[in-house]
Design a protein around this motif. Structure first.
Motif, short mmCIF file in Angstrom:
data_model
loop_
_atom_site.label_atom_id
_atom_site.label_comp_id
_atom_site.label_asym_id
_atom_site.label_seq_id
_atom_site.Cartn_x
_atom_site.Cartn_y
_atom_site.Cartn_z
N ARG A 164 0.82 -1.21 0.00
CA ARG A 164 0.00 0.00 0.00
C ARG A 164 0.85 1.26 0.00
O ARG A 164 0.40 2.34 -0.38
N HIS A 165 2.09 1.12 0.42
CA HIS A 165 3.02 2.25 0.41
C HIS A 165 3.94 2.22 -0.81
O HIS A 165 4.94 2.95 -0.84
N GLY A 166 3.65 1.38 -1.80
CA GLY A 166 4.39 1.42 -3.04
C GLY A 166 5.48 0.39 -3.20
O GLY A 166 6.14 0.35 -4.25
N PHE A 167 5.71 -0.47 -2.20
CA PHE A 167 6.72 -1.52 -2.36
C PHE A 167 6.25 -2.54 -3.39
O PHE A 167 5.08 -2.89 -3.46
N ARG A 168 7.19 -3.05 -4.17
CA ARG A 168 6.98 -4.31 -4.88
C ARG A 168 7.20 -5.42 -3.86
O ARG A 168 8.15 -5.35 -3.08
N ALA A 169 6.32 -6.41 -3.84
CA ALA A 169 6.34 -7.38 -2.74
C ALA A 169 6.40 -8.81 -3.25
O ALA A 169 5.72 -9.17 -4.22
N VAL A 170 7.24 -9.61 -2.60
CA VAL A 170 7.27 -11.06 -2.79
C VAL A 170 6.94 -11.67 -1.44
O VAL A 170 7.75 -11.62 -0.51
N SER A 171 5.74 -12.20 -1.30
CA SER A 171 5.24 -12.69 -0.02
C SER A 171 5.26 -14.21 -0.05
O SER A 171 4.66 -14.83 -0.93
N THR A 172 5.94 -14.84 0.92
CA THR A 172 6.16 -16.28 0.86
C THR A 172 5.73 -16.96 2.14
O THR A 172 5.70 -16.37 3.21
N ASP A 173 5.42 -18.24 2.02
CA ASP A 173 5.15 -19.09 3.17
C ASP A 173 5.51 -20.52 2.81
O ASP A 173 5.45 -20.90 1.63
N GLY A 174 5.85 -21.31 3.82
CA GLY A 174 6.24 -22.69 3.57
C GLY A 174 5.10 -23.68 3.68
O GLY A 174 5.30 -24.88 3.44
N ASP A 175 3.89 -23.21 4.00
CA ASP A 175 2.72 -24.07 4.15
C ASP A 175 1.84 -23.91 2.91
O ASP A 175 1.23 -22.87 2.72
N PRO A 176 1.76 -24.93 2.04
CA PRO A 176 0.98 -24.78 0.81
C PRO A 176 -0.47 -24.41 1.05
O PRO A 176 -1.07 -23.67 0.25
N SER A 177 -1.06 -24.89 2.14
CA SER A 177 -2.47 -24.63 2.38
C SER A 177 -2.73 -23.19 2.81
O SER A 177 -3.87 -22.73 2.81
N VAL A 178 -1.68 -22.46 3.20
CA VAL A 178 -1.83 -21.06 3.61
C VAL A 178 -1.81 -20.13 2.40
O VAL A 178 -2.34 -19.02 2.44
N LEU A 179 -1.22 -20.58 1.29
CA LEU A 179 -0.98 -19.69 0.16
C LEU A 179 -2.27 -19.11 -0.43
O LEU A 179 -2.28 -17.97 -0.88
N SER A 180 -3.35 -19.88 -0.42
CA SER A 180 -4.60 -19.37 -1.00
C SER A 180 -5.13 -18.19 -0.19
O SER A 180 -5.60 -17.19 -0.75
N LEU A 181 -5.07 -18.29 1.15
CA LEU A 181 -5.47 -17.17 2.00
C LEU A 181 -4.55 -15.97 1.79
O LEU A 181 -5.00 -14.83 1.70
N LEU A 182 -3.25 -16.23 1.72
CA LEU A 182 -2.28 -15.17 1.53
C LEU A 182 -2.52 -14.44 0.22
O LEU A 182 -2.56 -13.20 0.17
N GLU A 183 -2.74 -15.21 -0.85
CA GLU A 183 -2.97 -14.59 -2.15
C GLU A 183 -4.28 -13.79 -2.16
O GLU A 183 -4.35 -12.69 -2.71
#
Length: 320
Positions: A116-135
């Motif tokens: 929201r402040h203009g960063f390009r972001a690469v957001s990661t997690d090691g739990d595959p089932s969390v990725l859908s919520l994260l995205e």
């Protein structure tokens, strides 16, 4: 660093019961942007899981229930988000377009605030089932003009990627065919590597086996940044620049010209999760990894009085 003594952790206003410091089924959050120095905005929606399905090695016992840590919103995530918001909103970090990587992002609130402040972001997690919520959380709260995945040359990019710290091998970055997807996303986000690395509540007893891989991953991201800068400039450090940009208050600012990224660690002391001996072991490992942990003064972290057992640290490399 001397850990805080005594006191009860305060629950943030608006929080519910259950697995995290703040959780629930689906929440619409009014995130407290930094007062008069930044326009208050609404996070359109923050999806929060019930935290109790399919628990794995990154889960732990809390209150008799198995809790999936990546689907709850924890105190350190709020503290880091407040700090990033304050630094950006006050202009302390300047107006340069920067890139952040969040490790163990879970619901991704710090990544959202950075974006929201203009960063390009690469957001990661090691739990595959969390990725859908994260995205979903990132997609629902993207600033106008930004895109999920690769965008145009001038467009802001936000990426979500599975990242197991033990699988991240920076020695493979030479070959495009072997390059980790996270490094590929960093190439798409300007090609100079991570300016900011965010670690939100990833250090507690249940993650002890991952502390070494986590710190090697942080060092791998630093190596990648240094390599990209070296290839781009044919110089280790541009004239007049140093390994880090120090501000008047003693903190570090992320900067595209500094050779090292800024690493922010949000850590909450919970003795039911991690003993004092384990805590000391982690910070000793930080030193062995070539870094030192410096706590951000609580006066610089908005609402720190509501999270008295949570500390935001800068991890700084000791040499150069």
């Amino acid at each position: 660093w001397t850990p805080p003594k005594g006191g009860r952790r305060r629950r943030r206003r608006g929080g519910g019961g259950g697995g995290g410091d703040v959780d629930g089924a689906v929440q619409t959050m009014n995130f407290a942007y930094c007062g008069e120095v930044c326009i208050r905005e609404r996070l359109d929606r923050l999806e929060v899981g019930d935290g109790k399905e399919g628990a794995d090695a990154r889960s732990d016992k809390r209150g008799g229930d198995i809790v999936r840590t990546g689907t709850a919103l924890w105190s350190a995530s709020l503290a880091l988000s407040d700090y990033i918001d304050d630094r950006c909103g006050s202009g302390a970090w300047g107006s340069e377009t920067l890139t952040c990587v969040e490790l163990g992002a879970g619901l991704g609130l710090p990544s959202i605030v950075a974006a929201r402040h203009g960063f390009r972001a690469v957001s990661t997690d090691g739990d595959p089932s969390v990725l859908s919520l994260l995205e979903e959380n990132l997609r629902s709260n993207l600033p106008e003009g930004s895109t999920m995945g690769a965008g145009g040359e001038d467009g802001q990019q936000v990426h979500v990627e599975l990242l197991d710290w033990s699988d991240f091998d920076s020695s493979k970055r030479e070959q495009d065919s072997d390059r980790h997807p996270v490094l590929a996303h960093l190439e798409e986000c300007g090609g100079r590597g991570a300016d900011l690395i965010i670690l939100s509540d990833v250090v507690y007893g249940a993650t002890r086996a991952g502390w070494g891989p986590l710190l090697r991953t942080v060092n791998g991201l630093r190596d990648h940044r240094r390599r990209r800068r070296l290839l781009a400039s044919e110089s280790e450090v541009p004239p007049g620049r140093a390994s880090r940009i120090l501000l008047d208050d003693g903190t570090v600012a992320p900067c595209g010209d500094s050779k090292d990224p800024l690493v922010l660690l949000g850590y909450t002391q919970r003795r039911r999760d991690m003993s004092a001996e384990e805590e000391g072991l982690f910070f000793a490992m930080v030193k062995r990894a070539g870094m030192e942990a410096r706590p951000i003064p609580s006066r610089l972290v908005p609402h720190s009085d509501e999270r008295i057992l949570t500390t935001v640290f800068e991890l700084r490399w000791r040499e150069g």
